[in-house]
Design a protein around this motif. Sequence first.
Motif, short mmCIF file in Angstrom:
data_model
loop_
_atom_site.label_atom_id
_atom_site.label_comp_id
_atom_site.label_asym_id
_atom_site.label_seq_id
_atom_site.Cartn_x
_atom_site.Cartn_y
_atom_site.Cartn_z
N GLY A 81 0.84 -1.14 -0.12
CA GLY A 81 0.03 -0.31 0.09
C GLY A 81 0.74 1.29 -0.01
N GLY A 82 -0.14 2.29 0.34
CA GLY A 82 1.27 3.23 0.04
C GLY A 82 1.44 4.52 -0.77
N CYS A 83 1.84 6.06 -1.16
CA CYS A 83 2.26 6.33 -2.58
C CYS A 83 3.26 5.48 -3.76
N VAL A 84 4.27 3.91 -2.68
CA VAL A 84 5.00 3.45 -4.04
C VAL A 84 3.51 2.42 -4.72
N ALA A 85 2.77 1.67 -4.29
CA ALA A 85 2.14 1.43 -4.87
C ALA A 85 0.25 2.37 -5.40
N SER A 86 0.50 3.25 -5.55
CA SER A 86 -0.22 4.63 -5.66
C SER A 86 0.26 4.58 -7.12
N GLN A 87 1.61 5.20 -6.89
CA GLN A 87 2.48 5.25 -8.32
C GLN A 87 2.53 4.01 -9.32
N GLU A 88 2.60 3.04 -8.72
CA GLU A 88 2.85 1.96 -9.98
C GLU A 88 1.91 1.14 -9.79
N GLY A 89 0.98 1.19 -9.49
CA GLY A 89 -0.50 0.31 -9.44
C GLY A 89 0.28 -1.07 -9.95
N GLU A 90 -0.32 -1.11 -10.92
CA GLU A 90 -0.35 -2.89 -11.85
C GLU A 90 1.46 -2.89 -12.37
N ALA A 91 2.15 -1.63 -12.53
CA ALA A 91 3.54 -2.14 -12.81
C ALA A 91 4.29 -2.68 -11.82
N PHE A 103 -2.35 -1.71 -3.33
CA PHE A 103 -3.94 -0.21 -2.78
C PHE A 103 -3.19 0.53 -2.36
N GLY A 104 -4.33 1.66 -2.29
CA GLY A 104 -3.63 3.10 -2.71
C GLY A 104 -3.94 3.72 -1.17
N PRO A 105 -3.18 4.99 -0.79
CA PRO A 105 -3.60 5.53 0.45
C PRO A 105 -4.95 5.67 1.30
N GLN A 106 -5.67 6.13 -0.64
CA GLN A 106 -7.34 6.29 -0.21
C GLN A 106 -8.01 4.96 -0.36
N THR A 107 -7.74 4.25 -0.88
CA THR A 107 -8.36 2.74 -0.66
C THR A 107 -7.94 1.32 -0.03
N LEU A 108 -7.25 1.71 1.73
CA LEU A 108 -7.04 1.26 2.93
C LEU A 108 -8.43 0.02 3.82
N GLU A 117 -11.00 -11.38 -2.43
CA GLU A 117 -11.13 -11.44 -3.45
C GLU A 117 -9.71 -11.76 -4.18
N VAL A 118 -8.59 -11.68 -3.48
CA VAL A 118 -6.50 -12.51 -4.17
C VAL A 118 -7.84 -13.72 -3.42
N ARG A 119 -8.22 -14.02 -2.37
CA ARG A 119 -8.55 -15.51 -1.30
C ARG A 119 -8.74 -16.66 -2.11
N ALA A 120 -9.78 -16.04 -3.44
CA ALA A 120 -11.34 -16.95 -3.97
C ALA A 120 -10.31 -16.44 -4.89
N THR A 121 -9.66 -16.07 -6.16
CA THR A 121 -9.96 -16.09 -7.04
C THR A 121 -7.91 -16.78 -7.19
N ARG A 122 -7.07 -16.36 -6.40
CA ARG A 122 -5.70 -16.85 -6.57
C ARG A 122 -5.24 -15.67 -7.19
N LYS A 123 -6.24 -14.69 -7.59
CA LYS A 123 -5.32 -13.79 -9.25
C LYS A 123 -5.11 -12.15 -7.80
N PRO A 124 -4.02 -11.89 -8.10
CA PRO A 124 -3.52 -10.33 -7.45
C PRO A 124 -4.83 -9.39 -7.63
N ALA A 125 -5.34 -8.42 -6.69
CA ALA A 125 -6.96 -7.12 -6.46
C ALA A 125 -5.43 -6.03 -6.45
N ILE A 126 -5.80 -5.20 -7.29
CA ILE A 126 -5.08 -3.82 -8.15
C ILE A 126 -6.08 -3.27 -7.67
N ASP A 127 -5.98 -2.09 -6.58
CA ASP A 127 -6.94 -0.86 -6.42
C ASP A 127 -6.68 0.32 -6.56
N VAL A 128 -5.93 1.15 -6.70
CA VAL A 128 -4.62 2.29 -6.45
C VAL A 128 -6.16 3.55 -6.84
N SER A 129 -7.34 3.43 -7.07
CA SER A 129 -8.32 4.58 -7.01
C SER A 129 -8.08 6.05 -5.61
#
Length: 461
Positions: A81-91, A103-108, A117-129
């Motif tokens: 989470g935090g600012c690196v997550a926010s800036q990089e997102g999927e990257a 996840f970003g500072p505004q989606t914690l 979601e991660v546990r159910a789908t076994r896929k990464p979840a990304i939300d930095v909106s």
Amino acid sequence: MTQKLYIETFGCQMNEYDTAKMRDVLAGSHGFVVTDNPEEADLLLLNTCSIREKAQEKVFSQLGRWRPLKLRRPDVVIGVGGCVASQEGEALQRRVPYVDLVFGPQTLHRLPRLLDEVRATRKPAIDVSFPAIEKFDALPEPRAEGPKAYVSVMEGCSKYCTFCVVPYTRGSELSRPLDDVVSEIAALADQGVREVNLLGQNVNAYRGTTADGGIADFALLLHYVAAVEGIDRIRFTTSHPIEFGEPLIEAFAQIPKLVDHLHLPVQSGSDRILGLMKRGHTRSEYIEKIAKLKAVRPNLSLSSDFIIGFPGETDRDFQDTMDLIETLGFDASFSFIYSPRPGTPAAEMADTVPLETKRARLARLQHRIQQRAAAISSRMVGSRQTVLVEGHSKKNASELCGRTENNRVVNFEGHPRWVGRLMDVWITEALPNSLRGRAAEHSLRAAVSLSFPESLTAPVA
Ligand code: SAH
Ligand code: F3S
């Protein structure tokens, strides 16, 4: 079985605050209990900072250290989470594929759902909106931990200083409604909080809606906070010089609960550099604001942020910064060598100053501020200071430890029951990183009669 959570936090007070919220939200949703051992955690979170390149690099080395854990126990969930997550997102997830959650500072506050979601789908979840103010409505009631608390009053920054990533990583300025902030502080005061630190990237950009549909500015918010019963001390971090206007100076005149300390980032003492940074004010405007403030608060202690070696900073520019330090007498600083941040305008400016020069300038500045701080500490010897007793002294558990208004640690002998109180203390000695003191007598009497039933303190006839 109880699930365990490990969180590593880098960066500013805002991140510390967000980390506490992550703990609360996950304790509420999944019953997570915090562990300080990453080996036994079911969920590992990294709350990141991208303010300078070094901070950002730490993120990737920390994730590298967690990799063997993930290989050994693939069910462990790793989140950033935090600012690196926010800036990089999927990257970020592409670069470090064993990261499950970004996840970003505004989606914690959405962590519980993202984790499911991660546990159910076994896929990464990304939300930095940046969903408006939803975060605060979704967070659980704050719990006090000791007599001090941080309360976020606004988030984000719309100033776009040319060197800074914050507006990109944390979004635009957004204030919490006045009633929300005040009732959160009242709830904390009920739990024994005596000192509140109002948090935001630019707290004096605060424009909170009021119950009757109006808008409260930061000065008005301060008046409301001061009226909360039980709150005896108010601090705020951080304000910006351009919004430091008359109403705020008036507030310092009218509200004794506002401490005699101000952290007001100036970054540079050179008008040329301030212009290139787009700080929106000149050196003399800054000096003028401090002079007005000192007129109502003669004992004000002042601290600041400085950036050394901004692109093209000359000896002359640096000297202007050193002169400003002499003029205003800063008591403490957060000072760093300029770090170019991708995507910011300053990163495109020609940077011709050799690193050695920047290092030498930084050392000179820090040395001078330290000298001044030591002189201020020495001058405090023999004075009587109000101290918020925060707990037991680190080195000697039989002693108490607290902080003065100007943020100095004071160790002194006293009763464990005094923890959480404001006390008067005589300063007896100044050490390099702290002060020693002795509880003042009237304060002693008050503390004793508060701690014990009347029958115990009444003189034995
Ligand atoms: N509004 C906040 C600023 C947050 S950034 C505040 O006023 O505190 C905190 C500090 O980090 C800034 O004041 C600045 O001194 C420093 N900083 C920001 N970007 C930087 C960079 N690119 N290089 C070096 N220091 C930087
Ligand atoms: Fe950064 Fe300037 Fe805002 S330093 S946080 S852009 S006021």
